[in-house]
Structure formats: structure tokens, C-alpha cells
Design an enzyme around this catalytic site. Sequence first.
Site, PDB file in Angstrom:
ATOM      1  N   ARG A 111       0.819  -1.213   0.000  1.00 52.57           N
ATOM      2  CA  ARG A 111       0.000   0.000   0.000  1.00 52.57           C
ATOM      3  C   ARG A 111       0.851   1.259   0.000  1.00 52.57           C
ATOM      4  O   ARG A 111       0.337   2.359   0.166  1.00 52.57           O
ATOM      5  CB  ARG A 111      -0.948   0.012   1.176  1.00 52.57           C
ATOM      6  CG  ARG A 111      -0.262  -0.119   2.521  1.00 52.57           C
ATOM      7  CD  ARG A 111      -1.274   0.077   3.597  1.00 52.57           C
ATOM      8  NE  ARG A 111      -0.745  -0.325   4.889  1.00 52.57           N
ATOM      9  CZ  ARG A 111      -1.385  -0.136   6.010  1.00 52.57           C
ATOM     10  NH1 ARG A 111      -2.561   0.451   5.995  1.00 52.57           N
ATOM     11  NH2 ARG A 111      -0.871  -0.527   7.149  1.00 52.57           N
ATOM     12  N   GLY A 143      -4.843  -1.818  -0.116  1.00 49.21           N
ATOM     13  CA  GLY A 143      -3.903  -0.756  -0.481  1.00 49.21           C
ATOM     14  C   GLY A 143      -4.157   0.561   0.226  1.00 49.21           C
ATOM     15  O   GLY A 143      -3.486   1.554  -0.043  1.00 49.21           O
ATOM     16  N   ARG A 200       5.545   9.855   3.325  1.00 49.01           N
ATOM     17  CA  ARG A 200       6.753   9.712   4.137  1.00 49.01           C
ATOM     18  C   ARG A 200       8.003   9.858   3.285  1.00 49.01           C
ATOM     19  O   ARG A 200       7.975   9.657   2.064  1.00 49.01           O
ATOM     20  CB  ARG A 200       6.713   8.429   4.953  1.00 49.01           C
ATOM     21  CG  ARG A 200       6.478   7.181   4.169  1.00 49.01           C
ATOM     22  CD  ARG A 200       6.296   5.998   5.110  1.00 49.01           C
ATOM     23  NE  ARG A 200       6.328   4.753   4.374  1.00 49.01           N
ATOM     24  CZ  ARG A 200       6.274   3.556   4.929  1.00 49.01           C
ATOM     25  NH1 ARG A 200       6.183   3.453   6.235  1.00 49.01           N
ATOM     26  NH2 ARG A 200       6.313   2.464   4.195  1.00 49.01           N
ATOM     27  N   ARG A 207      14.876  -2.297   3.028  1.00 50.37           N
ATOM     28  CA  ARG A 207      14.763  -3.076   4.269  1.00 50.37           C
ATOM     29  C   ARG A 207      15.575  -4.357   4.174  1.00 50.37           C
ATOM     30  O   ARG A 207      15.986  -4.744   3.070  1.00 50.37           O
ATOM     31  CB  ARG A 207      13.282  -3.471   4.458  1.00 50.37           C
ATOM     32  CG  ARG A 207      12.340  -2.296   4.496  1.00 50.37           C
ATOM     33  CD  ARG A 207      11.097  -2.561   3.637  1.00 50.37           C
ATOM     34  NE  ARG A 207      10.313  -1.336   3.485  1.00 50.37           N
ATOM     35  CZ  ARG A 207       9.369  -0.951   4.320  1.00 50.37           C
ATOM     36  NH1 ARG A 207       9.048  -1.720   5.321  1.00 50.37           N
ATOM     37  NH2 ARG A 207       8.735   0.188   4.136  1.00 50.37           N
ATOM     38  N   ASP A 278      10.943  -7.323   7.396  1.00 47.08           N
ATOM     39  CA  ASP A 278      10.537  -6.346   6.380  1.00 47.08           C
ATOM     40  C   ASP A 278      10.363  -4.965   6.998  1.00 47.08           C
ATOM     41  O   ASP A 278      10.162  -3.983   6.271  1.00 47.08           O
ATOM     42  CB  ASP A 278       9.235  -6.783   5.684  1.00 47.08           C
ATOM     43  CG  ASP A 278       8.140  -7.116   6.678  1.00 47.08           C
ATOM     44  OD1 ASP A 278       8.378  -7.944   7.574  1.00 47.08           O
ATOM     45  OD2 ASP A 278       7.047  -6.538   6.572  1.00 47.08           O
TER      46      ASP A 278
HETATM   47  P1  AMP Z   1       3.211  -4.270   8.055  1.00 49.04           P
HETATM   48  O1  AMP Z   1       3.157  -5.354   9.083  1.00 49.04           O
HETATM   49  O2  AMP Z   1       2.242  -3.161   8.282  1.00 49.04           O
HETATM   50  O3  AMP Z   1       4.581  -3.764   7.856  1.00 49.04           O
HETATM   51  O4  AMP Z   1       2.724  -4.918   6.658  1.00 49.04           O
HETATM   52  C1  AMP Z   1       3.167  -6.155   6.192  1.00 49.04           C
HETATM   53  C2  AMP Z   1       2.855  -6.290   4.733  1.00 49.04           C
HETATM   54  O5  AMP Z   1       1.456  -6.178   4.496  1.00 49.04           O
HETATM   55  C3  AMP Z   1       3.521  -5.274   3.836  1.00 49.04           C
HETATM   56  O6  AMP Z   1       3.891  -5.940   2.670  1.00 49.04           O
HETATM   57  C4  AMP Z   1       2.402  -4.282   3.575  1.00 49.04           C
HETATM   58  O7  AMP Z   1       2.596  -3.590   2.374  1.00 49.04           O
HETATM   59  C5  AMP Z   1       1.188  -5.181   3.535  1.00 49.04           C
HETATM   60  N1  AMP Z   1      -0.058  -4.484   3.884  1.00 49.04           N
HETATM   61  C6  AMP Z   1      -0.450  -4.037   5.093  1.00 49.04           C
HETATM   62  N2  AMP Z   1      -1.656  -3.453   5.026  1.00 49.04           N
HETATM   63  C7  AMP Z   1      -2.059  -3.524   3.734  1.00 49.04           C
HETATM   64  C8  AMP Z   1      -3.225  -3.104   3.015  1.00 49.04           C
HETATM   65  N3  AMP Z   1      -4.234  -2.476   3.614  1.00 49.04           N
HETATM   66  N4  AMP Z   1      -3.264  -3.347   1.703  1.00 49.04           N
HETATM   67  C9  AMP Z   1      -2.262  -3.971   1.082  1.00 49.04           C
HETATM   68  N5  AMP Z   1      -1.159  -4.402   1.685  1.00 49.04           N
HETATM   69  C10 AMP Z   1      -1.036  -4.182   2.993  1.00 49.04           C
HETATM   70 MG    MG Z   2       5.961  -3.111   6.877  1.00 44.71          MG
END
Ligand code: AMP
Ligand code: MG
Length: 548
Positions: A111, A143, A200, A207, A278
Site C-alpha cells: 500500500r 492498499g 513519508r 529493508r 521487512d
Molecule cells: P506491516 O506489518 O504493516 O509492515 O505490513 C506487512 C505487509 O502487508 C507489507 O507488505 C504491507 O505492504 C502489507 N499491507 C499491510 N496493510 C495492507 C493493506 N491495507 N493493503 C495492502 N497491503 C497491505
Molecule cells: Mg511493513
Amino acid sequence: MTAPAVLPLQFDNRALRELPVDPEPRNFRRFVRGACLSRVAPTPVGAPSVAAWVPEVAAMLGLPERLDTATEAAAAAVFSGNATLPGSEPFAWRYGGHQFGSWADQLGDGRAISLGEVHGPGGRFEVQLKGAGPTPYSRGGDGRAVLRSSLRELLCSEAMAHLGVPTTRALSLVTTGEPVVRDMFYDGNARPEPGAIVCRVAPSFVRVGHFEILAAHGEQQAHDALLDHVVRHHFPALAALPRREAALGLLREVCRRSAELVIHWQRVGFVHGVLNTDNLSILGLTIDYGPYGWLDTWDPGWTPNTTDAHGRRYRFGAQPQVVLWNLVQLANALYPAVPDVPALEAALEVYEAVMTPGLEAMFRGKLGLPGPGQDGTEEEEDAALVLGLGEAMSAAETDPTLLYRALAGMVAVPEAGSGRDGAEGDADDAALWGVIEPALYDAEATRRDHGERWLGWLRRYRARLRRLGRQDDERAAAMNAVNPVVIPRNFLAQEAIDAAEQGDFAPLHALLDACRRPYEEPANSAFARKRPEWARSRPGCSMLSCSS
Ligand code: AMP
Ligand code: MG
């Protein structure tokens, strides 16, 4: 739609030129192979409106520090993804990661969409919209991002920068005018929430997971390209070395920076909440503000993330070891460039070599004591004081932020001729007790149940300060320079969110402003108070989830 030239960003999209780009131009969810990034355009939103604009970050990029009617409309369009600036070629990064200790394979920017890299007065930065619509990496997600999580990201990244903690920055918060449906606690109670996009900014969003995905799939060419790119632009001191040596130098440097980063987190009481690989930056920046939190009480076992409530893998006290675990994954992911396990292991040792003395020096510094090996140190006594304070704070709910500020104000060195040289007695005990009382949640019960422990520690600390012989005011200034008084506490952020969800962003701006001077006593003490009782169990204050 192309945006007007009132936002003069100078794009130079180096990553797109130097790294393998996914050849598929269409935007649909897929496994990408052999590439580091995919071109993808943001999906427009209905009614973008600028809710916050950060002048310091705007200045870094060469953008106006204040928006007027014309620039505000342009900023709303550009930083929601509705309009594209000349030279901007948006893309999403491909990366993988270990989530909660298990290999998750491809994750990527699901996203986040980078508008590109820009040159500005503050240097070179990647400018990225979070919540700008689906990408090839969105998997099951939409997203998008909700207002509460976007506000928290903007607030905390700016607070961190002013605290002196390495971090990605935030330029803007734009509300989208569109609802986003989220099930905050994954319990079947999905509801629409206001959507928002945060812009941002960082020198790079690369990463650990960027290297992991390429190593996991044996994509040697892309691995070489990424390594060369990262070293050339972000670690130029290593650029002249052969690739193997550069990779080892990179690992050592990431270890050093990550250790220093974690020492800062432990200093200010920050819990990241989701330290998956990540979410660990190669540049040593705090990145991906999700279910993070700030210690309201000294509890090394605390995690704000309900998704992690069982294992507490990412609890406050575990951050040093879990970041090392992530760095071991980075070492594994650099193996294609350095097929030499002992050499990788030796590079990893940099982490402990920085962390162990660094943590000790940091905790002693918070008490106004010299670090290990420095002039005037009393190795065993100083270590014991650090340990004893942790035990006393753990015994009954204590706010560590207020406690360290209170200790800075303690009178340790008696005035000449006062006749007091460590006099003990009821009056003295009362004075010592008065020092820490503002930091205790239940002063009466703490004094009843743990009074002797606390008084014992305070007398011992004061005696130590007397032996150290530093002037009180000089010591207080040194302590106050490393012990913040304003942090974006969970409940303060929640108060700003509650108002923002009603369309009132004034509390956010007031809080952001207080966070600009975190080491100065705030004019409004509402920003330097203990967690109120209502926030003890309120979602968003003590419990957060990955739903954002
Ligand atoms: P995070 O734990 O927030 O760092 O997210 C882990 C993964 O999930 C990353 O690849 C993000 O891009 C993906 N992600 C989190 N929320 C969404 C969303 N609403 N739509 C698409 N991808 C998401
Ligand atoms: Mg993340």
C-alpha cells in the site's frame, strides 16, 4: 492529471534506472520474479484534503513551508496520488520478510507507492505515499490506510526526529474523503473508518527483506544490482571495495546502526511492535509505524501489539535480541555475495560489541552517571544502581519518563554550611519520597508496599552522586538532555485521533508542536502527564493491532 508547478520537486529516479524493474506494466496482484520494483500508479481518491503539513520536511525537499490556497490544493492532489508531478515515475518495492519468526516470502509495498526520488536543499530523498491504493504486492489488502494509523505514523516519525532518534520522516497527512473498512481487533466487527494517506520521506526505504527475497529465490543478478546500488548511494565509504568486502562492510555498518537505533528506543521507551525483517531498515532508521507504543509504566514485558500478545516476541525488553535475530537473517541474505559463514558471523559480532556497552552507558547516562570505562565511573556500583532502579520501577506502576525527569531535579549535593551531609531521618525520607511521587501511579500503596526498597535506592543513588561530586544543576542539564519530558504517549495520540475523526485537527497540531521540543518542560503540562485511568484498557492506548 499533471500537477501545477507550485510544488517544485526535482525528481531523479535513480532506482528505476539502476535496478531490475518488473516488466509487467499492469497493476494486479502477483508474484514478481527477478526484479526489485514494479511501476505502479496511485489510485485516485474522492475528496483529498491536507490535514497536516510538516514545515521542516517541506523545507528539506524544497517545498513551501506554509501552504496557501493554491499550494494547498496542489498538495492535496499530489500527496493523495490524484495528480502526478513532472518527472515523477511512481513505483512499489518488492521485498520479502520473516514475520513473527517465520518466512513469509513475498511481501513488498502493498500500500506504499514511491513517487520517486528527489533532490532538495536537505539532500536526496525517496518520497512515498502510504495508503495510495493497491499494488502488485497488495496480496489480500486494499492498499489503503485509515486516518488513525496514518496520523500515528506522521506524529511518531516527527516526534522521533525531534527526540534525536533515526527515523523516516513525514511530510503530510491527507484525508481521502473515502471510507476504509477495518476490523480493528479481527473479531468480526468490521466498520468503515475515515481513510488517509501519509507522505513519508527517507533517503531510502530499503529493508532487510529486500535482500531476503532475492537470496531466497536465487536471483543473483538482481541481488548484485541491489547490493551495488545500496552501497554506492548509501554507504559510499564502501563503494571502492570488491563486492564481497563491500557486503561484509555493509553488514557491519547495518549492525552498528541498528544497535545504536535500539539503544535510542530503549532510552526513550519506544516499542516498535512489529519488528519483522521487512520492517528493519538497512539505513538504521525507525520504519513502519504500526501498532507501536510508549512505555506508560516500566514494564520490559510490555508490547502494545495485540497480534503479538501470546508470544510477546516484540516486547520492549526483547528489542535488542530480536533485532539481532533480524540481522542474522540479513547475514543469511548476503550469503550469495559472501559465501563465507565465519566472515558473516564475525561481521554480526559488531552488533553485540556496540549494544552491550552502549546500553549500559545509555542507562547510566539517564542517571547522570559516567559510562563504563569513563572517568569517575564505579563499575559495580553504577551497574547495580541501573539494575536496582529497574527493579524498583517494576515493583509498582511507575512512569519511567516522569521518573527520570524527577531524578534530574533531585538535590544531591548539600549546600556548603548547611550542616547536612546525608542526614537521615523522617524529614529526609519525606524529601526523597517527594522526588519520585509524581512518577508513581499509586504513591500511597507504593510507599506502603515498596517504600523501603525505593528509599534504599534513593539514598544509595544520592550517596553515589555525592561521591561523583558534580554540581546538581550541571548534572540536571545533562540528564534532561537525554531524558525526554514530552513523548507522543499512546493516550495523547488517541486524544488527537478522537478529535481528528470528528474533523478537528487542532489537538494533533498542538501535540506535534509539543513534540518539537521533547527535552524542554512543556508550557502545557497536559503533554507531560501520566496515563489517565480511562486510557488503561482503551483500545488504541494500551492495545493496538496490525489492522490499519
Ligand atoms: P506491516 O506489518 O504493516 O509492515 O505490513 C506487512 C505487509 O502487508 C507489507 O507488505 C504491507 O505492504 C502489507 N499491507 C499491510 N496493510 C495492507 C493493506 N491495507 N493493503 C495492502 N497491503 C497491505
Ligand atoms: Mg511493513
